[in-house]
Write a protein that holds these residues in place. Structure first.
Motif, PDB file in Angstrom:
ATOM      1  N   ASN A   1       5.278   6.713   2.530  1.00  0.00           N
ATOM      2  CA  ASN A   1       5.034   8.221   3.265  1.00  0.00           C
ATOM      3  C   ASN A   1       5.470   8.365   4.508  1.00  0.00           C
ATOM      4  O   ASN A   1       4.666   7.994   5.415  1.00  0.00           O
ATOM      5  CB  ASN A   1       3.694   8.654   2.683  1.00  0.00           C
TER       6      ASN A   1
ATOM      7  N   HIS B   1       0.756  -1.154   0.134  1.00  0.00           N
ATOM      8  CA  HIS B   1      -0.045   0.219  -0.052  1.00  0.00           C
ATOM      9  C   HIS B   1       0.879   1.305   0.196  1.00  0.00           C
ATOM     10  O   HIS B   1       1.923   1.314   0.574  1.00  0.00           O
ATOM     11  CB  HIS B   1      -1.035  -0.056   1.248  1.00  0.00           C
ATOM     12  N   ALA B   2       0.306   2.223  -0.647  1.00  0.00           N
ATOM     13  CA  ALA B   2       1.313   3.518  -0.862  1.00  0.00           C
ATOM     14  C   ALA B   2       1.470   4.247   0.253  1.00  0.00           C
ATOM     15  O   ALA B   2       2.447   4.664   0.407  1.00  0.00           O
ATOM     16  CB  ALA B   2       0.559   4.553  -1.959  1.00  0.00           C
ATOM     17  N   TRP B   3       0.830   4.040   1.426  1.00  0.00           N
ATOM     18  CA  TRP B   3       0.801   4.922   2.655  1.00  0.00           C
ATOM     19  C   TRP B   3       2.162   4.480   3.367  1.00  0.00           C
ATOM     20  O   TRP B   3       2.522   5.258   3.978  1.00  0.00           O
ATOM     21  CB  TRP B   3      -0.264   4.829   3.454  1.00  0.00           C
TER      22      TRP B   3
END
Length: 297
Positions: free
Chosen positions: A121, A116-118
Motif C-alpha cells: 500500500n 506483510h500486506a501494508w
C-alpha cells in the motif's frame, strides 16, 4: 527536488544503515525502506539541529555538563567532508536512539520476510503509506511494537527448549534463579518474551565465546525478569522487558550473584573511560546505577 533525490540525503541514509550494523542478509532487503522510515526522521532531526548550530551539538538531555560533538565534517581537513559529516551524525544518532532504531529495523525485517500486506500500500513515490504517516521516531516505534506483537507472542509460545538450550547458573533466593542461555533457540525465546534485541541474531556468534555469558533472571515460575550480558567478568548490559531498567528488587536479587562470581561494572574495566560509549552495535540498554556490591574500587 525531493529529498529522496538529494545526493546528500542518500549519503545520510547510507551511513545510517551502516550504523545500524545489521547483518547484510537482514539489511539488504530493507534498505529501500530506511529512507521513508528511520532515514526521514534522522534527516529531519538534523535539519532542525542545523538551524540552531550546524557545527556543534551537545548530547540530548544532558543539561548540566553536556558532552559536545562536532558534526560539520571537519571542512578544514579537505577531501569529502560530506561523507565524514553524515558518518559522524549517523554514529551519534544511533548512539542516542539505538534501542528504538533497532526495534524499528527488526519490524521492517520481519515485515519483508513475512510479505506483510501494508508494504504494497504505497504512495505515488512508491513509499509504504504506513511509514510515511509516521512523523516521529516515537510513532515509528509504536507501529513497530504493534507489528511485532503477534510475532513475539508466537515465538514465546511455540519455541520449545530442550535440556541443552539453557542451564541453571545460580540460586538467587525466594525461588528466583539465574539461567545461562546456551543456544540460538534460547536467545530467540528470551528476546520474544522480553521484547529486546537478544533474539535478533546479533548475539548468536557470542554463544561459542567462553568469555561471554548471556544470562536470564527467572522468577519462581521460570518467567524471565531481566537479561544480562557479561563479558570477561564485567556486566556489559542489564535490561528488563522492553529494554527498561530492571527494578530495584531484581537488581537486589542479582547482587548476590555479583558477589558470588565477582562480576564488575563494564565501566570499571581496565582502560575504560567514564564517558565511553563503546558498547558494541548490538547493545540494548547499558547498566546504570549498579548496586554497591557490583562496584570494585
Amino acid at each position: 527536488m525531493s529529498k529522496y533525490d538529494n545526493p546528500e540525503y542518500r549519503i545520510a541514509t547510507y551511513h545510517l544503515g551502516c550504523e545500524l550494523d545489521l547483518p547484510d542478509h537482514a539489511l539488504r532487503p530493507i534498505r529501500h525502506l530506511l529512507g521513508p522510515s528511520l532515514g526521514r526522521i534522522f534527516w529531519g532531526d538534523w535539519l532542525r539541529l542545523d538551524a540552531i548550530d550546524p557545527e556543534w551539538i551537545s548530547t540530548p538531555g544532558d543539561h548540566d555538563d553536556p558532552d559536545w560533538h562536532r558534526v560539520d565534517g571537519w571542512r578544514e581537513q579537505g577531501g569529502d567532508h560530506i561523507q565524514r559529516k553524515w558518518k559522524q551524525r549517523a554514529r551519534l544518532w544511533i548512539q542516542w536512539y539505538s534501542v528504538d532504531a533497532w526495534h524499528v529495523a527488526d519490524w521492517l525485517v520481519t515485515a519483508v520476510a513475512g510479505e506483510h500486506a501494508w508494504l504494497a500500500n504505497v504512495d505515488d513515490q512508491g513509499h509504504p503509506k504506513k511509514l510515511m504517516k509516521c512523523g516521529t521516531l516515537e510513532r515509528l516505534v509504536h507501529e513497530a511494537s504493534r507489528g511485532l506483537r503477534e510475532r513475539n507472542a508466537s515465538l514465546a509460545r511455540d519455541v520449545l527448549l530442550g535440556p541443552t538450550d539453557e542451564h541453571f547458573l545460580h540460586d538467587l533466593g525466594v525461588g528466583h534463579t539465574l539461567v545461562r542461555l546456551r543456544s540460538r533457540a534460547a536467545l530467540r525465546k528470551e528476546g520474544a518474551i522480553m521484547h529486546h534485541c537478544i533474539g535478533q541474531g546479533g548475539y548468536d556468534e557470542l554463544l561459542d565465546d567462553p568469555d561471554v555469558a548471556l544470562v536470564s533472571v527467572r522468577d519462581a515460575d521460570g518467567n524471565p525478569l531481566a537479561t544480562l550480558d557479561i563479558r570477561n567478568g564485567y556486566i556489559r548490559q542489564f535490561c528488563a522487558r522492553g529494554n527498561a531498567e530492571p527494578s530495584d528488587a531484581v537488581r537486589d536479587l542479582v547482587a548476590s550473584a555479583v558477589d558470588a562470581f565477582c562480576w564488575q561494572d563494564w565501566r570499571d574495566r581496565p582502560g575504560s573511560r567514564a564517558d565511553e560509549q563503546d558498547y558494541g552495535p548490538e547493545a540494548a540498554v547499558i547498566l546504570r546505577d549498579l548496586p554497591p556490591a557490583r562496584r570494585r574500587g
